[in-house]
Design a protein around this motif. Structure first.
Motif, PDB file in Angstrom:
ATOM      1  N   ARG A 166       0.838  -1.212   0.000  1.00  0.00           N
ATOM      2  CA  ARG A 166       0.000   0.000   0.000  1.00  0.00           C
ATOM      3  C   ARG A 166       0.867   1.254   0.000  1.00  0.00           C
ATOM      4  O   ARG A 166       0.606   2.209  -0.727  1.00  0.00           O
ATOM      5  N   GLU A 167       1.915   1.249   0.819  1.00  0.00           N
ATOM      6  CA  GLU A 167       2.816   2.414   0.873  1.00  0.00           C
ATOM      7  C   GLU A 167       3.525   2.610  -0.468  1.00  0.00           C
ATOM      8  O   GLU A 167       3.695   3.736  -0.923  1.00  0.00           O
ATOM      9  N   GLU A 174       1.140   4.193  -2.851  1.00  0.00           N
ATOM     10  CA  GLU A 174       0.962   5.615  -2.505  1.00  0.00           C
ATOM     11  C   GLU A 174       2.172   6.429  -2.966  1.00  0.00           C
ATOM     12  O   GLU A 174       2.022   7.534  -3.501  1.00  0.00           O
TER      13      GLU A 174
END
Length: 137
Positions: free
Chosen positions: A46-47, A50
């Motif tokens: 997820r990071e 992002e």
């Protein structure tokens, strides 16, 4: 061989439905490790997504900045501005039309100072005092 104390030997020999208790604890620990690694990997993914999104926004913004700077440079070209000013009838100020400080009152006279408005005083009529028990309202 190594001498193992009796309580520890009992713990290793203790069985639940044919499975040693230590093996059950080991399987639970391995399952917890696998689950925590999965959670950490999902959070890292997820990071990473992002970060990729933010980097693409930065690239787009840099491209917009370059385009806006090029547009500003094109719009501020002296030849273009001169042509536009000629189209609407503007030109450089003639040297003879420049004013000096002493000539300013002739160009724009100072505003006239208005006389103060007369103060109107109303005649004082006698006011009757209210009787006892009466109010003014």
């Amino acid at each position: 061989m190594i001498a193992v104390p009796v309580p520890v030997k009992r713990l290793f020999d203790w069985k639940v439905r044919g499975v040693r208790c230590v093996e059950i604890i080991g399987v639970v620990c391995v399952a917890a490790l696998v689950f925590s690694v999965y959670i950490a990997k999902a959070a890292a993914a997820r990071e990473s997504a992002e970060i990729s999104r933010i980097e693409s926004e930065i690239r787009e913004n840099r491209q917009r900045v370059r385009l806006l700077r090029a547009e500003a440079t094109r719009l501020e070209q002296p030849a273009r501005l001169e042509a536009l000013s000629r189209e609407i009838g503007l030109g450089p100020v003639d040297v003879r039309r420049q004013a000096v400080e002493t000539g300013l009152p002739a160009i724009a006279p100072p505003p006239a100072v208005a006389a103060p408005a007369p103060v109107v005083v109303a005649s004082a009529a006698p006011v009757a005092a209210p009787a006892a028990g009466e109010s003014l309202h």
